[in-house]
Write a protein that holds these residues in place. Structure first.
Motif, mmCIF file in Angstrom:
data_model
loop_
_atom_site.group_PDB
_atom_site.id
_atom_site.type_symbol
_atom_site.label_atom_id
_atom_site.label_comp_id
_atom_site.label_asym_id
_atom_site.label_seq_id
_atom_site.Cartn_x
_atom_site.Cartn_y
_atom_site.Cartn_z
ATOM 1 N N ASN A 121 27.487 37.268 -18.680
ATOM 2 C CA ASN A 121 26.797 38.492 -18.271
ATOM 3 C C ASN A 121 25.543 38.689 -19.115
ATOM 4 N N ARG A 122 24.420 38.925 -18.443
ATOM 5 C CA ARG A 122 23.180 39.155 -19.181
ATOM 6 C C ARG A 122 23.295 40.377 -20.086
ATOM 7 N N ASN A 123 24.039 41.390 -19.617
ATOM 8 C CA ASN A 123 24.177 42.627 -20.388
ATOM 9 C C ASN A 123 25.535 42.742 -21.071
ATOM 10 N N LEU B 200 22.728 42.383 -8.939
ATOM 11 C CA LEU B 200 24.117 42.274 -9.370
ATOM 12 C C LEU B 200 24.384 40.859 -9.876
ATOM 13 N N SER B 201 25.279 40.766 -10.847
ATOM 14 C CA SER B 201 25.606 39.477 -11.452
ATOM 15 C C SER B 201 26.723 38.777 -10.688
ATOM 16 N N GLU B 202 26.693 37.460 -10.753
ATOM 17 C CA GLU B 202 27.821 36.672 -10.281
ATOM 18 C C GLU B 202 28.812 36.516 -11.437
ATOM 19 N N GLU B 203 29.882 35.811 -11.216
ATOM 20 C CA GLU B 203 31.011 35.784 -12.140
ATOM 21 C C GLU B 203 30.589 35.278 -13.522
ATOM 22 N N ARG C 139 32.006 31.848 -15.681
ATOM 23 C CA ARG C 139 31.606 30.471 -15.417
ATOM 24 C C ARG C 139 30.096 30.318 -15.296
ATOM 25 N N PHE C 140 29.393 31.425 -14.949
ATOM 26 C CA PHE C 140 27.967 31.348 -14.665
ATOM 27 C C PHE C 140 27.184 32.149 -15.699
ATOM 28 N N TYR C 141 26.112 31.551 -16.207
ATOM 29 C CA TYR C 141 25.323 32.150 -17.274
ATOM 30 C C TYR C 141 24.084 32.827 -16.691
#
Length: 489
Positions: A135-137, A419-422, A425-427
């Motif tokens: 998560n970016r945040n 919105l963020s993806e999971e 697993r994903f950066y």
């Protein structure tokens, strides 16, 4: 063009009372809720003060992971969790008929579950403030349970997953929805999670990292960038928010899309195509599209190169496979670990075109082929792409309707947020989720790939597995957020 709606008698009338209970929770934002949104934000801000330090590290500094000396595949030393392998894809007749890529192979099935309970006659969802390394945040709002099988069976020898027992043994509670749903078919190989909503009447001991919120409050929070995580969105979309005469039972007030959405959720209001015709269309797409995939050694994937820091495409587009080290003082089962992650190139666009047909809102669904799908084709949003990835590809590869989304007038854009993806697993994987109202018609040459669908038809398919992809499920949750009495215009 004159469009006539098809109407059929309701096929699952036993769910109308549940649909009304869900709709009532959708309409409650502050009055009638256990906590106000101000109280939520205070709590969430306080939870965010717990830190997570995430840093990129060289691939060779992964601890507990190793690269196979023969294949180059990256896997966990336990043999659990997931691995990064190569995938060879052949799609005859497509603008790009063949390619190879890295892909995450995670054959185990995880649980994404929301526990719900009535307070003061209103359904509330038990939500978790959860740190994820991608998560970016940092902190986002997750379901009650968000855990792989390796997590909840404690392969990592960490703390138990709170509340997971409600989803492993449901005998004392009511199962609202329970279906295997896919995840990103371009990054995961045949990945599925069990999406569950379970209602309980039991007294629940509440952990400090969890809070009860109404569906209406969750819908409001969907409008805030990077707050509601992907796993929450997919489970929310699976709620059976459809039923006969739903619009009449909950007339209410609110945005001008509210009634068209409620009519779209009411199967007695009709639809442009019958559900039988849509099922036949999906089956035809799965039959017509020939997709050949084969897992291959990661070191043999053509067009990709491995550096000390990442596995990257020769053009710099698409995504990287990289590694991170995480240290957290939050409520994770494990406080320190390393892992590989996928880092996409750029922010994507995920959009539904929507249209009112005889007062009933329809979404334009795409029968989309992705190499990681278990069953070749799933229904996706109208547009789903990262525009920069199409540089250098044939013009025919550019997604139809992308121009309509990018050139939409402000009054046509009915929902938009990032919105963020999971994040497990994903950066820093983010998409602009957009709903655009349009009166566009589908050209005859695109009719085999696109169909207008009512929301009750989408909701009906979500009772089953492998029909609606994860990005479309997120947008369905966003569309439902426009149906509340306090909805946005």
């Amino acid at each position: 063009m004159t469009e006539t709606l098809s109407t059929l008698p309701p096929t699952h009338t036993g769910d109308e009372s549940l649909a009304v209970r869900i709709a009532k929770s959708v309409s409650v934002v502050d009055d009638g809720a256990l906590h106000s949104l101000d109280e939520f934000h205070d709590w969430f801000t306080a939870r965010g003060q717990r830190t997570a330090h995430v840093e990129r590290v060289p691939l060779d500094e992964l601890t507990g992971w190793s690269s196979d000396p023969v294949t180059g595949n990256i896997g966990h030393d336990s043999g659990k969790f997931f691995s990064v392998q190569g995938l060879s894809v052949e799609l005859p007749g497509a603008p790009v008929p063949a390619w190879a890529q890295p892909i995450i192979n995670q054959p185990e099935i995880g649980i994404l579950g929301i526990l719900i309970k009535e307070f003061n006659g209103v359904l509330h969802c038990l939500m978790q403030a959860k740190l994820e390394p991608g998560n970016r945040n940092g902190l986002q709002l997750s379901p009650t349970v968000q855990a792989t099988r390796s997590n909840y069976t404690r392969v990592h020898q960490g703390n138990p997953v709170p509340y997971v027992g409600y989803f492993q043994d449901t005998s004392a509670n009511r199962v609202i929805t329970d279906a295997l749903q896919s995840e990103q078919g371009s990054w995961f190989y045949q990945k599925r999670n069990r999406n569950m909503v379970v209602e309980t009447e039991a007294e629940i001991e509440q952990h400090e990292a969890f809070m009860w919120l109404t569906i209406g409050q969750l819908h409001r929070l969907l409008a805030i960038d990077d707050l509601i995580n992907m796993d929450t969105r997919t489970v929310l979309s699976c709620l059976p928010f459809s039923g006969a005469q739903l619009a009449e039972q909950l007339p209410g007030t609110g945005g001008d899309l509210r009634m068209p959405i409620l009519r779209s959720c009411s199967e007695d209001q009709g639809s442009l195509h019958t559900t039988g015709d849509l099922l036949s269309w999906i089956t035809d797409a799965r039959t017509r599209n020939e997709v050949r995939t084969r897992l291959t050694p990661l070191r043999d994937v053509a067009g990709w190169r491995r550096t000390p820091d990442a596995i990257t495409h020769d053009t710099g587009r698409f995504f990287d496979v990289m590694a991170v080290r995480i240290e957290t003082d939050g409520d994770r089962e494990v406080r320190q670990w390393t892992q590989p992650m996928i880092a996409p190139a750029g922010i994507g666009i995920v959009a539904f075109l929507v249209k009112r047909i005889d007062g009933v809102l329809h979404v334009l669904a795409h029968a989309r082929v992705e190499p990681g799908y278990l069953d070749v084709v799933e229904l996706s949003p109208t547009v789903m792409c990262t525009p920069g990835n199409y540089e250098g590809l044939p013009a025919a590869a550019r997604p139809p309707f992308l121009g309509e989304v990018l050139s939409a007038r402000p009054e046509q854009v009915r929902f938009e947020t990032i919105l963020s993806e999971e994040g497990g697993r994903f950066y820093h994987a983010q998409n602009r989720y957009i709903i655009v109202e349009s009166d566009i018609d589908v050209a005859p040459e695109l009719a085999s790939e696109y169909r207008w669908m009512a929301l009750h038809q989408m909701v009906g398919l979500l009772r089953h597995s492998h029909y609606v992809n994860v990005q479309a499920r997120s947008l369905i949750a966003c569309l439902h957020s426009l149906s509340g009495a306090q909805g946005r215009n």
